[in-house]
Design an enzyme around this catalytic site. Structure first.
Site, PDB file in Angstrom:
ATOM      1  N   ARG A  21      14.820 -26.247 -78.565  1.00 38.52           N
ATOM      2  CA  ARG A  21      15.477 -25.047 -77.886  1.00 38.52           C
ATOM      3  C   ARG A  21      15.853 -25.280 -76.666  1.00 38.52           C
ATOM      4  O   ARG A  21      15.152 -26.331 -75.839  1.00 38.52           O
ATOM      5  CB  ARG A  21      14.631 -23.767 -78.115  1.00 38.52           C
ATOM      6  CG  ARG A  21      13.402 -23.727 -77.299  1.00 38.52           C
ATOM      7  CD  ARG A  21      12.668 -22.645 -77.904  1.00 38.52           C
ATOM      8  NE  ARG A  21      11.442 -22.588 -76.903  1.00 38.52           N
ATOM      9  CZ  ARG A  21      11.041 -22.140 -75.670  1.00 38.52           C
ATOM     10  NH1 ARG A  21      12.273 -21.534 -75.132  1.00 38.52           N
ATOM     11  NH2 ARG A  21       9.823 -22.136 -75.205  1.00 38.52           N
ATOM     12  N   GLY A  22      16.693 -24.687 -76.064  1.00 38.58           N
ATOM     13  CA  GLY A  22      17.299 -24.721 -74.507  1.00 38.58           C
ATOM     14  C   GLY A  22      17.523 -26.125 -74.099  1.00 38.58           C
ATOM     15  O   GLY A  22      18.370 -26.920 -74.704  1.00 38.58           O
ATOM     16  N   ARG A  43       6.459 -26.316 -80.874  1.00 33.99           N
ATOM     17  CA  ARG A  43       5.104 -25.134 -81.319  1.00 33.99           C
ATOM     18  C   ARG A  43       5.509 -24.311 -82.615  1.00 33.99           C
ATOM     19  O   ARG A  43       5.016 -24.058 -83.673  1.00 33.99           O
ATOM     20  CB  ARG A  43       4.573 -24.459 -80.289  1.00 33.99           C
ATOM     21  CG  ARG A  43       3.933 -25.363 -79.530  1.00 33.99           C
ATOM     22  CD  ARG A  43       2.923 -24.681 -78.357  1.00 33.99           C
ATOM     23  NE  ARG A  43       4.041 -23.819 -77.413  1.00 33.99           N
ATOM     24  CZ  ARG A  43       3.565 -22.494 -76.697  1.00 33.99           C
ATOM     25  NH1 ARG A  43       2.325 -22.668 -76.689  1.00 33.99           N
ATOM     26  NH2 ARG A  43       4.434 -22.024 -76.113  1.00 33.99           N
ATOM     27  N   GLY A  86       7.128 -26.637 -71.511  1.00 31.51           N
ATOM     28  CA  GLY A  86       6.788 -25.900 -70.484  1.00 31.51           C
ATOM     29  C   GLY A  86       6.616 -24.490 -70.645  1.00 31.51           C
ATOM     30  O   GLY A  86       7.414 -23.829 -71.662  1.00 31.51           O
ATOM     31  N   TYR A 149       4.086 -21.588 -61.770  1.00 30.41           N
ATOM     32  CA  TYR A 149       4.960 -22.537 -62.118  1.00 30.41           C
ATOM     33  C   TYR A 149       5.534 -23.470 -61.188  1.00 30.41           C
ATOM     34  O   TYR A 149       5.737 -24.752 -61.446  1.00 30.41           O
ATOM     35  CB  TYR A 149       6.434 -21.514 -62.681  1.00 30.41           C
ATOM     36  CG  TYR A 149       7.359 -22.386 -63.515  1.00 30.41           C
ATOM     37  CD1 TYR A 149       7.043 -22.610 -64.738  1.00 30.41           C
ATOM     38  CD2 TYR A 149       8.331 -22.502 -62.819  1.00 30.41           C
ATOM     39  CE1 TYR A 149       8.293 -23.167 -65.270  1.00 30.41           C
ATOM     40  CE2 TYR A 149       9.645 -23.233 -63.318  1.00 30.41           C
ATOM     41  CZ  TYR A 149       9.484 -23.433 -64.498  1.00 30.41           C
ATOM     42  OH  TYR A 149      10.621 -24.348 -65.361  1.00 30.41           O
TER      43      TYR A 149
END
Length: 243
Positions: A21-22, A43, A86, A149
């Site tokens: 994704r992304g 995941r 992340g 982060y």
């Protein structure tokens, strides 16, 4: 590329963590389009067409070792590693729990360490390799509510530069790509006022597309970038100004 070195810019074994994704998906797709054998870790969610999907959590050394073993059996030793997986747990410092901090660091920074260490075995044997760590403009620029982060993403810079000094003589490069605001499903859901305030800080006046980040990553993995290592390349429209 050094004189006499073997050119190999397609058909490579590529692994992208968090690649379904992304930004990770855009990166994985760009390597597929280049003719590489692409594996992703994930995941949850779907496995994109044309890729080998391996379910693994980067916080588990055992799962990472099993994932690499599967990729190596099907595609050969990983020649290009993109550490992209992340998470975020955004909140202000005084509200941030220790778990909020350590969970983000364990995924974003220690997770990168786990996959880099495992990938380096095969790269050392091959005497070549490309390691690309996906950081963030906030890793160098800072951001309120993102101490965890930002710290995790800043740590990737020290990691890439230390890897460069350790493994540079083995034909292995390690670089950092630091995206700014990217036009993804997450940013699309932001309130208009928030989007407007973010855009006002970006000299380019727009968000980047995931494909623009992917283009920098694939370039770093190619022969043209063979003499670049330990670098931090921003893809942020001028937001960070090289911080």
């Amino acid at each position: 590329m050094a004189p006499g070195a073997e050119s190999k810019t397609t058909g490579r074994s590529v692994l992208v963590t968090g690649g379904n994704r992304g930004i990770g998906l855009a990166i994985a797709k760009s390597f597929v389009a280049n003719g590489d054998k692409v594996a992703i870790t994930y995941r949850k969610g779907e496995i994109p067409a044309g890729m080998l999907g391996v379910r693994a959590d980067v916080t588990s050394g055992e799962q990472i070792d099993a994932a690499f073993s599967q990729v190596e059996a099907e595609h050969g030793p990983v020649e290009v590693l993109v550490a992209n997986a992340g998470i975020t747990r955004d909140t202000l410092l005084l509200r941030m729990s220790e778990d909020d901090f350590t969970d983000v660091v364990d995924t974003n920074l220690s997770g990168a360490f786990r996959v880099v260490k495992r990938a380096s075995r095969g790269m050392i044997r091959l005497k070549r390799g490309r390691i690309i760590l996906i950081s963030s403009v906030t890793g160098l620029y800072g951001a309120p509510g993102q101490i965890n982060y930002s710290a995790s993403k800043a740590g990737l810079v020290g990691m890439a530069r230390s890897i460069t000094r350790e493994l540079g003589s083995r034909g292995i490069t390690a670089n950092v790509v630091a995206p700014g605001f990217i036009d993804t499903d997450m940013t699309a859901e932001l309130p208009d006022a928030t989007r407007t305030s973010y855009l006002a800080t970006i000299p380019a006046g727009r968000f980047a597309s995931p494909e623009e980040v992917a283009g920098v990553v694939t370039w770093l993995a190619g022969d043209s970038a063979g003499y670049i290592s330990g670098a931090v390349i921003p893809v942020d429209g001028g937001l960070g100004m090289g911080h």
